[in-house]
Design a protein around this motif. Structure first.
Motif, PDB file in Angstrom:
ATOM      1  N   ILE A  42      95.534  56.512  49.870  1.00 21.55           N
ATOM      2  CA  ILE A  42      96.113  56.406  51.464  1.00 21.55           C
ATOM      3  C   ILE A  42      97.115  56.008  51.190  1.00 21.55           C
ATOM      4  O   ILE A  42      97.953  56.387  52.751  1.00 21.55           O
ATOM      5  CB  ILE A  42      94.728  55.331  52.018  1.00 21.55           C
TER       6      ILE A  42
ATOM      7  N   GLU B 192      87.549  57.050  53.680  1.00 21.22           N
ATOM      8  CA  GLU B 192      87.900  57.089  52.670  1.00 21.22           C
ATOM      9  C   GLU B 192      87.124  56.148  51.685  1.00 21.22           C
ATOM     10  O   GLU B 192      86.461  55.838  50.448  1.00 21.22           O
ATOM     11  CB  GLU B 192      89.760  56.883  51.844  1.00 21.22           C
TER      12      GLU B 192
ATOM     13  N   VAL C 128      96.425  55.810  60.070  1.00 25.34           N
ATOM     14  CA  VAL C 128      96.196  55.318  58.881  1.00 25.34           C
ATOM     15  C   VAL C 128      94.530  54.721  59.017  1.00 25.34           C
ATOM     16  O   VAL C 128      93.778  54.407  57.357  1.00 25.34           O
ATOM     17  CB  VAL C 128      97.039  54.298  58.913  1.00 25.34           C
TER      18      VAL C 128
ATOM     19  N   THR D  54      92.101  57.148  58.148  1.00 27.54           N
ATOM     20  CA  THR D  54      92.096  57.772  56.882  1.00 27.54           C
ATOM     21  C   THR D  54      91.419  56.676  55.899  1.00 27.54           C
ATOM     22  O   THR D  54      90.830  56.945  55.244  1.00 27.54           O
ATOM     23  CB  THR D  54      93.473  57.438  56.687  1.00 27.54           C
ATOM     24  N   ILE D  55      91.743  55.356  55.895  1.00 24.65           N
ATOM     25  CA  ILE D  55      90.997  53.717  55.647  1.00 24.65           C
ATOM     26  C   ILE D  55      89.890  54.175  55.674  1.00 24.65           C
ATOM     27  O   ILE D  55      88.825  53.661  54.887  1.00 24.65           O
ATOM     28  CB  ILE D  55      91.540  52.549  55.573  1.00 24.65           C
TER      29      ILE D  55
END
Length: 869
Positions: A595, A557, A550, A553-554
């Motif tokens: 997300i 993005e 996570v 991914t943050i």
């Protein structure tokens, strides 16, 4: 008188028998003449040596022995000898207390430990004195001793020079024998031999009789002779320093630094990065230094530790000299407990430069706290720290957090503040004081009081600030502490702590956290929306901290990591919500929701009402957050900034009342009431009001907009302060006048007496004549009025240019604006200590940690490693 002829090594005749031994030897060396030695004189000198040895033996037997280190008598006086190898000394610096230290005659370690632990300020001087008194130091410091005329025999050593053809000179050896009748090897012994070897250059065309570079070697069988020392001619012939191997092989080191500079740079590297001392023993570090300069060596860990101790002593001396020249200083203090459950007390000192009024700071203490952190214990430690640097009477104010133990310490042992309001009911205060426990003797004494208001602690007033009360109204008074605190110093004058102020940044943080949450709970609609929106955000923050997927991914993005709230960091909740609001306003709410959906356990996404609430919360809390960031600064922050800043926050919150809000209207109203309640005491405090009044940027302009009814009272207080300053300046000028004016002063006094006598029958003066000599009160009123009507230019700042028209205001600005409204300075010190005391460095000694921290934070004062003030 018996004389012994020596072998003749030259062509000249013998010299006169009246010359002494050394002159004969030197003359024989130059002229190659026979040498004559007075045997009786040698016998007398030998007898004197024997008598001196006997006297020393008798002194040892009788216990009358001299000080083994005479150069240290100013620090340690010899008391007695415990044994042949142990002596007992008394410390001169501990007088009148008799402090005995036992030391071995071959080591100064115990004396050095005593100086380091009890008199650290004198440690650097003591170390230098030990070095000078040592054998190696004497050789470095002492100048070459001339050859004594009455000495027995001083040989001359010189290097034979080569002749013009490059060959060495011929060496001729001669032996002379002196025979006496004693069996003891001496000059009168018949079996003793005195052999003199001389090396004379062979005659050359250029210098047929040159013997200036002759070498005389002496040997006495069975007799110890003094060590040979070079003559003046040979000393000039030889180089002062032996060439290094790098110069011998032609290695070019360039403009490399000296070994001393290299070791200083290594110490600066270790201190700045707070590294263990063992890091310099790493082979890779040795290779690094050798790669830079092969001729330089890396000091050992112990050598670096001694250098750090010396630098620490020099730093304390520099701090003492700096603080000695300051008229007003302020301190901040706080307690901190490490992960290893070790408690420490940190104290910082702050002052303003005389010309530029620039803020200066120094760390004066970071020391271990043993036992319970009660108010009496903290008061005793703070008084000892102030006395160590001789700032007892210079500290105008100490800023701490809202910890109950600090509040107790300054309430019981501090100096009261002044207030513009009238004294309140004393009986109520006394009854409240009787209901409170005598002391706080638990580790929870450091727990900060969330309900306590900002302000100055009043000695004798044991009430916490309640809603709507202003407890800071007692007259100026002090509470003796001699009967309640065991002070380390012996002083007839009772010492008291300075005025105390709770940290304004911490109080504002309570407004933005504790008070804001309490306000949200009062309004159901706001409470529901707050829990829903913050719950979604908290889930996203937790997922980022628990899952690396996570977090990646943050980062991909959003191109950044999300800020996570921290309960111990000021403004952390505001900063986290502000970041989400900025992302939503930038049109990235869809990316954030994507997300949250892509997780293994999808989270509920942010809707439009969530974005609306975050925007309103950010708008309402922005003035409070900006004020908190401003007050926790240090460089351009003074006590006079506090009240104008709080007034500005209230003004901005009041202006928001006209802005339509869907959710946060109740939060806005509650924040205004909370700020007024917590800072009401400060708006009635004379110190804070005068600090703002004498600040060139604010003066009383802010007060006219916020509370116009108080302007006249504050202006009168400013006039009183100016009168006191004018009277003080007049007293200083009178005391500085020369004694030659005594006659004139007497005549003036007689005239004054005559005027007073005839005042009752004299014609009254005209108004214009009275205006020529205005009183101090009238002059002070005029100065204050001119100051309040003045104009501040941003280019002047708070330098002397801002006080050019009214210079008498400048010392008052320094006096009232030296304190800081926040204790963030000492909090930053604890942040550095937390980074040092990690799990692997938990066993670090307290003394080493103190030296590392203070040297690192005070590098700008001592100029370590090119960091100059």
């Amino acid at each position: 008188m018996r004389r012994c002829p020596m072998a003749n090594f030259g062509k000249n005749s013998s010299r006169s028998s009246s010359s002494n031994v050394n002159d004969e030897l030197e003359s024989a060396t130059r002229s190659s003449s026979p040498i004559v030695i007075d045997v009786e004189e040698l016998e007398n000198e030998d007898n004197e040596v024997q008598v001196e040895v006997v006297n020393q033996q008798q002194q040892v037997q009788q216990g009358q022995r001299m000080h083994p280190w005479p150069h240290l008598e100013s620090y340690f006086k010899l008391k007695s000898f415990e044994s042949e190898v142990n002596a007992i000394f008394t410390c001169q610096l501990c007088q009148p207390l008799e402090q005995c230290i036992k030391a071995h005659l071959s080591s100064l370690q115990n004396l050095k430990k005593h100086i380091a632990s009890k008199h650290s300020i004198e440690q650097a001087k003591f170390e230098e004195l030990c070095k000078v008194g040592s054998k190696r130091g004497k050789k470095r410091c002492a100048s070459p001793k001339p050859i004594a005329k009455d000495s027995f025999f001083q040989p001359v050593l010189a290097r034979p020079k080569s002749n013009q053809s490059g060959s060495m000179t011929d060496v001729t050896t001669a032996t002379a024998t002196v025979t006496t009748a004693s069996s003891r090897p001496s000059l009168s012994s018949p079996t003793s031999k005195l052999t003199v070897l001389t090396a004379c250059p062979s005659p050359s065309p250029a210098s047929p009789s040159s013997t200036a570079n002759a070498t005389i070697l002496t040997s006495l069988s069975g007799l110890t002779t003094p060590s040979p020392s070079p003559s003046k001619a040979s000393a000039k012939a030889r180089p002062k320093h032996q060439a290094t191997i790098w110069k011998a092989i032609g290695y070019n080191t360039g403009n490399s630094a000296s070994q001393e500079e290299i070791e200083t740079a290594i110490l600066d590297f270790v201190i700045e990065n707070m590294l263990p001392l063992q890091c310099i023993e790493s082979p890779s570090f040795h290779r690094l230094v050798k790669k830079l300069d092969q001729s330089k060596d890396v000091p050992s860990r112990r050598t670096l530790g001694r250098r750090m101790t010396t630098a620490f002593g020099f730093m304390e001396q520099k701090l003492n000299s700096l603080l000695e020249n300051q008229s007003h200083v302020a301190t901040t203090a706080d307690c901190w407990t490490s992960a290893g459950q070790r408690a420490y007390l940190g104290v910082t000192c702050h002052w303003l430069e005389k010309e530029s009024n620039a803020r200066q700071h120094a760390i004066i203490a970071f020391q271990r706290l043993q036992g319970s952190h009660t108010g009496a214990a903290l008061a005793s430690e703070l008084l000892a720290i102030h006395a160590k640097f001789s700032i007892d009477s210079k500290v105008v104010m100490t800023t701490t957090d809202n910890g109950a133990n600090f509040v107790k310490a300054f309430r019981d042992y501090g100096i009261a503040c002044r207030s513009l309001c009238e004294p309140q009911n004393q009986n109520e205060s006394s009854a409240s004081a009787a209901a409170e426990p005598d002391d706080i003797d638990t580790d929870q004494a450091e727990v900060e009081d969330d309900e306590a208001s900002f302000g100055f602690v009043q000695p004798g007033d044991n009430r916490d600030t309640a809603r709507g009360e202003v407890p800071f109204c007692l007259p100026l008074a002090t509470v003796p502490v001699a009967d309640q605190i065991e002070l380390d110093h012996e002083d007839d004058n009772v010492k008291n702590l300075p005025m105390h102020m709770r940290c304004a940044s911490h109080t504002l943080n309570l407004v933005g956290s504790t008070d804001a949450i309490a306000a949200i709970e009062k309004f159901p609609e706001l409470k529901q929306q707050f829990r829903k929106t913050i719950g979604k955000a908290q889930g996203l923050w937790n997922a980022q901290g628990r899952s690396s997927t996570v977090a990646d991914t943050i980062q991909q993005e959003l191109k950044k990591k999300l800020l996570v709230p921290n309960s111990t960091r000021w403004n952390s909740m505001y900063n986290s919500i502000s970041q989400l609001n900025d992302l939503f306003e930038a049109g990235m709410r869809t990316s954030v929701n994507k997300i949250m959906i892509s997780m293994n356990k999808p989270l509920p996404t942010f809707q439009l009402d969530d974005a609306t609430f975050l925007k309103e919360y950010h708008t309402v809390m922005t003035p409070v957050a900006k004020a908190l960031d401003l007050l926790q600064g240090e460089k351009n922050v003074h006590l006079g900034v506090l009240l104008p800043t709080i007034a500005s926050v209230l003004s901005k919150l009041d202006a928001m009342q006209t802005v339509p809000l869907n959710y946060c209207t109740g939060l806005l109203t509650s924040l205004q009431g909370s700020i007024i309640r917590r800072f009401e005491a400060a708006f009635d405090n004379t110190e804070c009001l005068l600090a703002a009044g004498f600040h060139p940027r604010f003066r009383l302009t802010w007060l006219k907009k916020y509370h116009a009814s108080k302007c006249s009272a504050v202006q009168r207080a400013m006039e009183v302060a100016v009168q006191e300053e004018l009277s003080m300046q007049a007293t200083d000028q009178a005391s500085a006048s020369s004694d030659s004016d005594n006659g004139t002063n007497c005549n003036n006094n007689n005239n004054i007496l005559e005027d007073d006598l005839l005042d009752a029958v004299s014609h009254p003066l005209k108004r214009k004549e009275k205006a020529r000599n205005p009183s101090v009160k009238t002059l002070a009123k005029t100065i204050v009025q001119d100051w309040l009507n003045g104009v501040w230019r941003p280019s002047d700042g708070v330098t002397d240019a801002a006080f050019k028209t009214t210079p008498v205001i400048h010392p008052l600005f320094v006096k009232f604006n030296t304190p800081l409204p926040s204790s963030a300075a000492v909090e930053r010190l604890f942040s550095v200590a937390k980074d040092v005391l990690r799990a692997k460095r938990a066993p670090l000694a307290d003394s080493t940690l103190t030296k590392l921290l203070l040297l690192r934070e005070n590098r700008h004062l001592i100029g370590l490693g090119g960091s100059n003030n």
